[in-house]
Scaffold this active site. Sequence first.
Site, PDB file in Angstrom:
ATOM      1  N   LYS A   1       2.806  70.018  52.376  1.00  0.00           N
ATOM      2  CA  LYS A   1       3.099  69.651  53.773  1.00  0.00           C
ATOM      3  C   LYS A   1       3.992  70.707  54.425  1.00  0.00           C
ATOM      4  CE  LYS A   1       0.859  65.752  54.378  1.00  0.00           C
ATOM      5  NZ  LYS A   1      -0.438  65.820  55.081  1.00  0.00           N
TER       6      LYS A   1
ATOM      7  N   TYR B   1       7.181  63.028  45.707  1.00  0.00           N
ATOM      8  CA  TYR B   1       6.176  63.663  46.573  1.00  0.00           C
ATOM      9  C   TYR B   1       5.839  65.077  46.086  1.00  0.00           C
ATOM     10  CZ  TYR B   1       3.680  63.648  51.082  1.00  0.00           C
ATOM     11  OH  TYR B   1       2.716  63.648  52.064  1.00  0.00           O
TER      12      TYR B   1
HETATM   13  P1  NAP Z   1      -6.562  58.200  53.488  1.00  0.00           P
HETATM   14  O1  NAP Z   1      -7.087  57.056  54.259  1.00  0.00           O
HETATM   15  O2  NAP Z   1      -6.721  58.162  52.008  1.00  0.00           O
HETATM   16  O3  NAP Z   1      -7.119  59.576  54.091  1.00  0.00           O
HETATM   17  C1  NAP Z   1      -7.069  60.790  53.397  1.00  0.00           C
HETATM   18  C2  NAP Z   1      -8.389  61.438  53.644  1.00  0.00           C
HETATM   19  O4  NAP Z   1      -8.467  62.794  53.161  1.00  0.00           O
HETATM   20  C3  NAP Z   1      -9.490  60.665  52.940  1.00  0.00           C
HETATM   21  O5  NAP Z   1     -10.514  60.376  53.870  1.00  0.00           O
HETATM   22  C4  NAP Z   1      -9.928  61.650  51.888  1.00  0.00           C
HETATM   23  O6  NAP Z   1     -11.249  61.464  51.435  1.00  0.00           O
HETATM   24  C5  NAP Z   1      -9.781  62.947  52.639  1.00  0.00           C
HETATM   25  N1  NAP Z   1      -9.962  64.098  51.776  1.00  0.00           N
HETATM   26  C6  NAP Z   1      -9.411  64.337  50.562  1.00  0.00           C
HETATM   27  N2  NAP Z   1      -9.887  65.487  50.061  1.00  0.00           N
HETATM   28  C7  NAP Z   1     -10.774  65.989  50.992  1.00  0.00           C
HETATM   29  C8  NAP Z   1     -11.589  67.129  51.062  1.00  0.00           C
HETATM   30  N3  NAP Z   1     -11.635  68.057  50.086  1.00  0.00           N
HETATM   31  N4  NAP Z   1     -12.365  67.317  52.166  1.00  0.00           N
HETATM   32  C9  NAP Z   1     -12.356  66.429  53.163  1.00  0.00           C
HETATM   33  N5  NAP Z   1     -11.597  65.310  53.159  1.00  0.00           N
HETATM   34  C10 NAP Z   1     -10.819  65.095  52.074  1.00  0.00           C
HETATM   35  O7  NAP Z   1      -4.983  58.332  53.734  1.00  0.00           O
HETATM   36  P2  NAP Z   1      -4.060  58.576  55.023  1.00  0.00           P
HETATM   37  O8  NAP Z   1      -2.707  58.144  54.580  1.00  0.00           O
HETATM   38  O9  NAP Z   1      -4.669  58.015  56.246  1.00  0.00           O
HETATM   39  O10 NAP Z   1      -4.026  60.177  55.086  1.00  0.00           O
HETATM   40  C11 NAP Z   1      -4.396  60.939  56.212  1.00  0.00           C
HETATM   41  C12 NAP Z   1      -3.364  62.041  56.410  1.00  0.00           C
HETATM   42  O11 NAP Z   1      -2.138  61.453  56.803  1.00  0.00           O
HETATM   43  C13 NAP Z   1      -3.072  62.890  55.177  1.00  0.00           C
HETATM   44  O12 NAP Z   1      -2.894  64.235  55.551  1.00  0.00           O
HETATM   45  C14 NAP Z   1      -1.743  62.309  54.715  1.00  0.00           C
HETATM   46  O13 NAP Z   1      -0.981  63.226  53.935  1.00  0.00           O
HETATM   47  C15 NAP Z   1      -1.100  62.040  56.061  1.00  0.00           C
HETATM   48  N6  NAP Z   1       0.066  61.150  56.043  1.00  0.00           N
HETATM   49  C16 NAP Z   1      -0.018  59.914  55.479  1.00  0.00           C
HETATM   50  C17 NAP Z   1       1.100  59.103  55.470  1.00  0.00           C
HETATM   51  C18 NAP Z   1       1.044  57.735  54.844  1.00  0.00           C
HETATM   52  O14 NAP Z   1       2.095  57.179  54.526  1.00  0.00           O
HETATM   53  N7  NAP Z   1      -0.131  57.149  54.660  1.00  0.00           N
HETATM   54  C19 NAP Z   1       2.297  59.526  56.049  1.00  0.00           C
HETATM   55  C20 NAP Z   1       2.349  60.795  56.626  1.00  0.00           C
HETATM   56  C21 NAP Z   1       1.220  61.601  56.622  1.00  0.00           C
HETATM   57  P3  NAP Z   1     -11.463  60.720  49.981  1.00  0.00           P
HETATM   58  O15 NAP Z   1     -10.498  59.607  49.896  1.00  0.00           O
HETATM   59  O16 NAP Z   1     -12.885  60.321  50.005  1.00  0.00           O
HETATM   60  O17 NAP Z   1     -11.116  61.720  48.926  1.00  0.00           O
END
Ligand code: NAP
Length: 257
Positions: A163, A156
């Site tokens: 984070k 990570y």
């Molecule tokens: P996701 O569906 O890929 O969502 C991430 C989002 O961030 C995407 O819509 C992405 O857009 C957007 N993004 C990236 N750069 C950006 C920018 N400059 N301006 C605006 N938006 C931007 O994945 P997700 O897992 O649901 O992630 C959402 C959050 O949850 C993140 O903060 C992630 O770290 C957190 N999280 C995820 C997990 C997990 O296991 N999935 C666990 C804990 C926390 P594009 O894809 O178009 O770049």
Amino acid sequence: MGLLTGKRVLLTGVLTDDSLAFGVARLAQQEGAEVALTGFGRGLSLTQRTARKLPSPPDVLELDVTDEEQVRAVADQLSRSWGTLDGILHAIGFAPAACLGNGVLEAGWEDVAVALQVSAYSLKALAGAMLPLLQAAGGGSVVGLDFDASVAWPAYDWMGVSKAALESLSRYLARDLGPSRVRVNLVAAGPVKTVAARSIPGFEHFERVWAERAPLGWDVRDPEAVARACVCLLSDWFPLTTGEIIHVDGGFHAVGA
Ligand code: NAP
């Protein structure tokens, strides 16, 4: 009456229907919220397509959270259409490939700076720009998505450091926005299979250890528990909770080996 009846919420991070924010958007609408989404860059058209899968297809506003003009434009659009705002979901994370899976010594500042800006500083950019709208509503709730940053994880790397910055920033924002009755909290989610998760080398490792250790069990394909926690935090049911990190991870954080 739903938990979010009468509330207007801005939800970032809906890319596909696997996105954690998609689960939040669906549940928020079911609980009575009026919702607006944001989409980023080349993903904007995908967000627009995904938005049509929601019970009531919402507006999708263009937002690259690193572009101050776009952040301001979103605030202006919401000011014209709604006038007030009750909640924000920050579901944005990104780190260049050099920042993931190589240890922390490899990546240079240019890549690290991108990870920190998109994944941590953006919480301040978004909350700061929307503050007048939240104040106009008499206060509100900012919720961010976190991955427990109290320990070092395999692969990570700089995303973990980002984070940790997000966690610290959420506490400082809680301090600074409290007088405006704006709460700032994070949901530390366990691993869920999304586009962002797939970009983490060795994601399967997280999947395996979570299945083995989480006292309540964990399903990487089920984002519902995360969505419920976010909707609760966006509602009026945590009125005096701010600067908090709620773990929605099946209890993984609470146990050792
Ligand atoms: P996701 O569906 O890929 O969502 C991430 C989002 O961030 C995407 O819509 C992405 O857009 C957007 N993004 C990236 N750069 C950006 C920018 N400059 N301006 C605006 N938006 C931007 O994945 P997700 O897992 O649901 O992630 C959402 C959050 O949850 C993140 O903060 C992630 O770290 C957190 N999280 C995820 C997990 C997990 O296991 N999935 C666990 C804990 C926390 P594009 O894809 O178009 O770049």
